[in-house]
Each structure stands twice: as C-alpha cells, then as structure tokens.
Design a protein around this motif. Sequence first.
Motif, PDB file in Angstrom:
ATOM      1  N   GLU A   1       0.823  -1.209   0.000  1.00 61.47           N
ATOM      2  CA  GLU A   1       0.000   0.000   0.000  1.00 61.47           C
ATOM      3  C   GLU A   1       0.860   1.264   0.000  1.00 61.47           C
ATOM      4  O   GLU A   1       0.486   2.281  -0.596  1.00 61.47           O
ATOM      5  CB  GLU A   1      -0.948  -0.007   1.211  1.00 61.47           C
ATOM      6  CG  GLU A   1      -2.038  -1.061   1.090  1.00 61.47           C
ATOM      7  CD  GLU A   1      -3.029  -1.028   2.247  1.00 61.47           C
ATOM      8  OE1 GLU A   1      -3.064  -0.012   2.963  1.00 61.47           O
ATOM      9  OE2 GLU A   1      -3.745  -2.021   2.427  1.00 61.47           O
ATOM     10  N   SER A   2       2.009   1.221   0.657  1.00 60.57           N
ATOM     11  CA  SER A   2       2.926   2.376   0.634  1.00 60.57           C
ATOM     12  C   SER A   2       3.406   2.647  -0.785  1.00 60.57           C
ATOM     13  O   SER A   2       3.452   3.800  -1.230  1.00 60.57           O
ATOM     14  CB  SER A   2       4.125   2.123   1.551  1.00 60.57           C
ATOM     15  OG  SER A   2       3.739   1.949   2.889  1.00 60.57           O
ATOM     16  N   VAL A   3       3.769   1.584  -1.479  1.00 53.64           N
ATOM     17  CA  VAL A   3       4.267   1.733  -2.852  1.00 53.64           C
ATOM     18  C   VAL A   3       3.147   2.215  -3.778  1.00 53.64           C
ATOM     19  O   VAL A   3       3.341   3.129  -4.597  1.00 53.64           O
ATOM     20  CB  VAL A   3       4.853   0.394  -3.356  1.00 53.64           C
ATOM     21  CG1 VAL A   3       5.204   0.480  -4.839  1.00 53.64           C
ATOM     22  CG2 VAL A   3       6.091   0.032  -2.542  1.00 53.64           C
ATOM     23  N   GLU A   4       1.966   1.630  -3.651  1.00 57.19           N
ATOM     24  CA  GLU A   4       0.846   2.013  -4.522  1.00 57.19           C
ATOM     25  C   GLU A   4       0.438   3.464  -4.288  1.00 57.19           C
ATOM     26  O   GLU A   4       0.200   4.215  -5.239  1.00 57.19           O
ATOM     27  CB  GLU A   4      -0.331   1.066  -4.286  1.00 57.19           C
ATOM     28  CG  GLU A   4      -0.079  -0.352  -4.796  1.00 57.19           C
ATOM     29  CD  GLU A   4      -1.181  -1.329  -4.427  1.00 57.19           C
ATOM     30  OE1 GLU A   4      -1.168  -2.455  -4.948  1.00 57.19           O
ATOM     31  OE2 GLU A   4      -2.047  -0.976  -3.599  1.00 57.19           O
ATOM     32  N   LEU A   5       0.360   3.894  -3.036  1.00 56.39           N
ATOM     33  CA  LEU A   5      -0.018   5.278  -2.739  1.00 56.39           C
ATOM     34  C   LEU A   5       1.036   6.250  -3.250  1.00 56.39           C
ATOM     35  O   LEU A   5       0.729   7.389  -3.614  1.00 56.39           O
ATOM     36  CB  LEU A   5      -0.204   5.449  -1.220  1.00 56.39           C
ATOM     37  CG  LEU A   5      -0.695   6.805  -0.720  1.00 56.39           C
ATOM     38  CD1 LEU A   5      -2.062   7.147  -1.321  1.00 56.39           C
ATOM     39  CD2 LEU A   5      -0.790   6.813   0.805  1.00 56.39           C
ATOM     40  N   ASP A   6       2.262   5.790  -3.310  1.00 55.32           N
ATOM     41  CA  ASP A   6       3.379   6.622  -3.759  1.00 55.32           C
ATOM     42  C   ASP A   6       3.551   6.594  -5.279  1.00 55.32           C
ATOM     43  O   ASP A   6       4.438   7.257  -5.822  1.00 55.32           O
ATOM     44  CB  ASP A   6       4.668   6.124  -3.083  1.00 55.32           C
ATOM     45  CG  ASP A   6       5.814   7.100  -3.213  1.00 55.32           C
ATOM     46  OD1 ASP A   6       5.585   8.315  -3.029  1.00 55.32           O
ATOM     47  OD2 ASP A   6       6.936   6.659  -3.519  1.00 55.32           O
ATOM     48  N   GLY A   7       2.724   5.809  -5.970  1.00 53.19           N
ATOM     49  CA  GLY A   7       2.873   5.701  -7.420  1.00 53.19           C
ATOM     50  C   GLY A   7       4.127   4.965  -7.843  1.00 53.19           C
ATOM     51  O   GLY A   7       4.621   5.155  -8.959  1.00 53.19           O
ATOM     52  N   GLY A   8       4.637   4.118  -6.977  1.00 50.98           N
ATOM     53  CA  GLY A   8       5.860   3.375  -7.299  1.00 50.98           C
ATOM     54  C   GLY A   8       5.581   2.071  -8.012  1.00 50.98           C
ATOM     55  O   GLY A   8       4.451   1.808  -8.435  1.00 50.98           O
ATOM     56  N   GLU A   9       6.611   1.267  -8.140  1.00 53.34           N
ATOM     57  CA  GLU A   9       6.487  -0.002  -8.860  1.00 53.34           C
ATOM     58  C   GLU A   9       6.835  -1.168  -7.946  1.00 53.34           C
ATOM     59  O   GLU A   9       7.779  -1.097  -7.170  1.00 53.34           O
ATOM     60  CB  GLU A   9       7.423  -0.017 -10.080  1.00 53.34           C
ATOM     61  CG  GLU A   9       7.033   0.973 -11.164  1.00 53.34           C
ATOM     62  CD  GLU A   9       7.911   0.826 -12.396  1.00 53.34           C
ATOM     63  OE1 GLU A   9       8.733  -0.120 -12.418  1.00 53.34           O
ATOM     64  OE2 GLU A   9       7.778   1.638 -13.309  1.00 53.34           O
TER      65      GLU A   9
END
Length: 426
Positions: free
Chosen positions: A121-129
């Motif tokens: 969820e941290s990665v998704e909220l940050d727009g990461g991969e």
Amino acid sequence: MKPHDAQPDRRNFLQHSLLGTAGASMALASTSHVTVAAEPDNQPTHEATISNHVDVLVVGGGTAGTIAAIQAGRTGAKTMLVERGSQLGGTMTTGGVAFPGLFDAWGKQVIAGIGWELVRESVELDGGELPNFAKVPQRHWQNQVYTNQFLYAILAEEKCHKAGVELAYYEFPQAAKRVADGWQVDCVGFGTQRRILCKQIIDCTGGAEVVGLLGFDRLREEVRQPGSMLFKIGEEHQPGREQVHRLYVHGADSSNSRTVTQANLTGRRSVLAKVRAEKKRLMHLQPETGFRESYRIVGETMVTVNDYTSGRQFDDAISNAFYPVDLHTKTGVRPKPLKPGTVPTIPLGALIPKGSRDLIVAGRCLCSDQLANSGLRVQASCMGMGQAAGVAASLAAQTGTTPMEVPLAEIHKVLREHGAIIPGKA
C-alpha cells in the motif's frame, strides 16, 4: 531633486516593493491547521502517572513490533505499543533502510501478510512499482521493494489505529515483574510515568531489552556488525525510488542511550566531513543510525547457519525467511546467496526466551547464531516473525496459556486468515 524626477523613482520603488512582496509570498510554504484529539480514556494531559490494562503489550515499534501490534489488535486482543522514538518503522523509517529485504524466492512470494500489505500500500499510494516476483533476478537485491519511508510510517499508524492499538511514543520500560495474572511493566517518558498491566509481552526492541530486564539470558558477539548512517549529498533524494548513501559506523552499539548517542555523533561528524570535502549540499540525513546487531535471546530453539542455508523445515515453523548470509565487516560485505530452491524457515521456539512464560520476541533478536542472524535480520523476515508473534501472544492471552503452548495448528489457521504464508505451503 525636481518633483517630476521623483515620480519615476517612487513608481519604481512601489513596483519593486510589490514584486518583492509577491516573491516572498511565493517562497512561503502553505499552512494547514489541525487540532489534537483528547487523550484516550479521557486521561487528563496534566497527569504524569497513568495506568493501562491490556491483553498484549508490544515493546518496540520497529519493523517487527508494528506488525505484531497490528496483528494482535486484529485478532481481538486489547493491545498497547510502547516505542521510545517518535514514529513507527524503526530501521525502515528512522534508520532509512527503506528497501525491506525480500518477500519472494525462486519465482514465488514466500512472505506476505500484514507486512506485505503495508509495504504494498505504501508503494501504490506513492505511485511506485512493485517487482515481478515470478521473475528470478540475477542478483538478490534486484527484487527489493523501494518504499517511501514517510508514507510507510503514517500508514503504519493508521493501521494501528484501525486495529485498536494504543500507541505510546517517547516511553520505554524501566522495570518489569511477574504479577498474579501476567506482567506489571513500568515505563517512563518525559512528563509521563506509565504502569501497564498485561497478560502477554512481545519484545520487539531489536536487542531483547525487556528479556534482559526480566533477567533471561541473552547472547551478544564481541565484534558486532556496523551500523549505517544514511544520507545524500549533491542531489535531491527521491524517496521510494532509490537507496541513499551509506556510511558504516563500526563499533555502533544499540544497547543503551550512551552508546547510541556515540554512534549518532560519530556518523554525523563523518557526514559533515564529507560535505566539507566534496563541497556539495547536504540533501538528506536520517536522524539515527540504523543498527544491524546487538543482543539476541537464548531461546528454546537456536537457528544455526546450517539450519538457515539448508532451508531446514522446523516442525514448529511459523514463517519463511529469505536473504543471503549477509555479514558486514570492516573489510566490507560479501553476501553468500542461498542455493537454488532453498527457503529457510523460522521456528516458534526461536522466539521464546528459554524457560519463560507469557513472553515472546520478534525481529533480529530471535535466537540464532551470528551468521544465520545476518540473513534473518532483514525487514521482510522480521515482519513475518512479528505477525506470528502477534497471533501467538493474542491467542495465549485469550486462552490463558503461554505462546509456546498455543497449538501450532491454531497459530497457522489465524495466520492464513490474515494473509500470511505458512512455511511449506507457499
């Protein structure tokens, strides 16, 4: 000066003043307003001595402790988390090691559950991969998950709140003793003295500090791995997209405030020297040294390096682990990858201080030798341990037993219900 000569100067002055004001306004950061909520249980803020009665007390809000507390709360235990710092996440956030080890091995995910939920969820909220776990990388670090440390800390607090976990920052146990129905733990923070009565303790302090406070045996190497002070000079840091520069602090010792102070002072002095030498701007500096190693418990089961590298399937395995043997020394680090197909496991017995009841640990202080610990200490594995410890402690509190005596099938059942991967069933 003639009157008509003065007019243009006045216009110029006004124009420059207006432009200056506008420019200054553009440089100001925007401001928002929020209001702090009243204290839980309506305890007045001026009272220095307070008390809590909980089922499960988690000490240490780092990588393992955060997950343990969330799991205990989700399992229905009244849970309190005490953390001596200012935020959750430990080495991930305060230390800045925001690439939490490996959740996959040999083309499939082997660690999931609450830790993975939080990282994903941290990665998704940050727009990461997110990495493709179906692909086996040539080098182990290629499947690291770059995580925005700032988002991780906030999301962890949100998940604790939703799970009903009460947080107490800036506090740490000063005394603990056995009482009739569990433990009495006295904590101190600035302006606060807190007495906590609990049925179960989960020690996630990294150095088994509560285990030591209670008088159980611990292990520590004479020469420990260095800590890391993370920073970046010259270019802006991109959280969640890259690693920052590392400075190894040899002799770093997380055993007490005095040695932690010395490690931080040493690291910061060295960063300052680099800035002066390279004549570049300091763009990022973590507030604290990230520590790799201190005390480990003497547990009911010891994980040896042979257990780890052979992928031993312990009878009481509660979580997988995966990372090379990764011992850092003054001459550097030469990771020793595991053989293809090898996935080590973590036994429940390695989380139980020998001869104890109503006490369990999670994180890098599990019972293991130094080489095994160099692979087990990474964050993904600590998250798996934390979730298992949260289940074992909360079930023990509910049934009036101790974590080692909770039926393993019950622990596995609850872990599966909460998304964890059980060893041998990935």
